[in-house]
Scaffold this active site. Structure first.
Site, short mmCIF file in Angstrom:
data_model
loop_
_atom_site.label_atom_id
_atom_site.label_comp_id
_atom_site.label_asym_id
_atom_site.label_seq_id
_atom_site.Cartn_x
_atom_site.Cartn_y
_atom_site.Cartn_z
N GLU A 187 0.80 -1.22 0.00
CA GLU A 187 0.00 0.00 0.00
C GLU A 187 0.84 1.28 0.00
O GLU A 187 0.36 2.34 0.40
CB GLU A 187 -0.96 -0.01 1.19
CG GLU A 187 -2.04 -1.07 1.07
CD GLU A 187 -3.16 -0.84 2.05
OE1 GLU A 187 -4.25 -0.42 1.63
OE2 GLU A 187 -2.93 -1.07 3.26
N HIS A 232 -0.52 5.49 7.70
CA HIS A 232 -1.66 4.61 7.40
C HIS A 232 -1.73 3.55 8.49
O HIS A 232 -0.71 2.92 8.82
CB HIS A 232 -1.51 3.94 6.04
CG HIS A 232 -2.53 2.87 5.82
ND1 HIS A 232 -3.89 3.14 5.81
CD2 HIS A 232 -2.42 1.52 5.63
CE1 HIS A 232 -4.56 2.01 5.61
NE2 HIS A 232 -3.68 1.02 5.50
N HIS A 244 -4.63 0.76 10.99
CA HIS A 244 -5.92 0.08 11.15
C HIS A 244 -6.33 0.14 12.62
O HIS A 244 -6.87 -0.84 13.15
CB HIS A 244 -5.82 -1.38 10.69
CG HIS A 244 -5.04 -1.55 9.42
ND1 HIS A 244 -3.92 -2.34 9.33
CD2 HIS A 244 -5.22 -1.00 8.19
CE1 HIS A 244 -3.43 -2.29 8.10
NE2 HIS A 244 -4.19 -1.48 7.39
N HIS A 250 -11.47 -0.87 6.63
CA HIS A 250 -10.02 -1.01 6.47
C HIS A 250 -9.26 -0.27 7.57
O HIS A 250 -8.57 -0.89 8.37
CB HIS A 250 -9.64 -0.48 5.09
CG HIS A 250 -8.19 -0.64 4.74
ND1 HIS A 250 -7.72 -0.50 3.46
CD2 HIS A 250 -7.10 -0.90 5.51
CE1 HIS A 250 -6.40 -0.69 3.45
NE2 HIS A 250 -6.00 -0.92 4.68
#
Length: 240
Positions: free
Chosen positions: A76, A95, A97, A165
């Site tokens: 990603e 980024h 989760h 996500h």
């Protein structure tokens, strides 16, 4: 800041985010290259807690590894390059989760600042849904087209949720983006708890702007710097 200093900060940021529960085995932080605005620094594919300076790679904005580096990159990485391409003001991207944030990506309840320290998440945290443009996928941002679409939904905001996500947070520095990521998770947790008690009073737009103006112009020992020193010490102690 020199390249070596920035790399050290990226390594420390990975350890902080792991220790504060924002990332686990997955998730990543990048920084725009200090000498080339069309490149960025990001670790090879590895759990954040384990990252060292030797793991840091350099990428073009299209996600291509530079300098002949053949190590396995994060799938990603396109999140990072697309945002740097769309947002010249952004110098670092996280980024993750993180657990408390995800419920806001799959319900109609919008994530909004509820406490002064969380004003850094901005006025609005929109949700990017891969299904809207790409249909059935594995929900991972695995190419430039998906990264560009995500960057469009982020627009000029500080954070964007990703349906089913996680989230992506931006900042004007590594210290700043770590602050934003930690407090995005904190706000989600506090907001869910407050909702269970009744009607919630959110920060006003004026309060958010005033708090963020002070944060961006904080004196030494305030704001990002104080938080960074605290989280860095916690992460170092945890690693001993």
């Amino acid at each position: 800041m020199s390249l070596s200093e920035l790399i050290d900060d990226i390594v420390t940021a990975n350890h902080i985010l792991a220790n504060e529960g924002v990332v686990d085995a997955f998730g990543h932080i990048s920084a725009r290259h200090p000498d080339d605005p069309n490149a960025y620094l990001l670790s090879r594919a590895r759990a954040p807690e384990l990252i060292t300076a030797e793991d840091i790679m350099t990428f073009a904005l299209d996600g291509t590894p530079l300098n002949g580096d053949t190590r396995k990159p994060y799938l990603e990485r396109f999140i990072h390059g697309s945002i740097y391409k769309a947002r010249p003001d952004v110098q670092a991207v996280v980024h993750s989760h993180s657990r408390s944030v995800v419920p806001f990506s799959i319900t109609k309840m919008r994530l909004r600042p509820v406490v002064h320290s969380c004003a850094c998440i901005g006025h609005e945290v929109r949700v990017w849904d891969a299904q809207s443009a790409f249909g059935d996928t594995n929900l991972l941002v695995s190419n430039v087209a998906m990264g560009d679409d995500l960057a469009t939904i982020l627009a000029k905001d500080r954070a964007v949720l990703m349906r089913g996500h996680g989230s992506t947070v931006v900042g004007t520095s590594v210290h700043g983006v770590v602050y934003n990521a930690v407090y995005l998770e904190a706000n989600a947790d506090l907001q869910m708890k407050a909702i269970g008690l009744g009607e919630v009073t959110y920060l006003t737009a004026g309060e958010i702007d005033t708090i963020n103006s002070r944060l961006e112009n904080a004196l030494p020992g305030e704001g990002y710097g104080r938080a960074w020193d605290y989280w860095k010490k916690r992460a170092e102690d945890a690693r001993q």
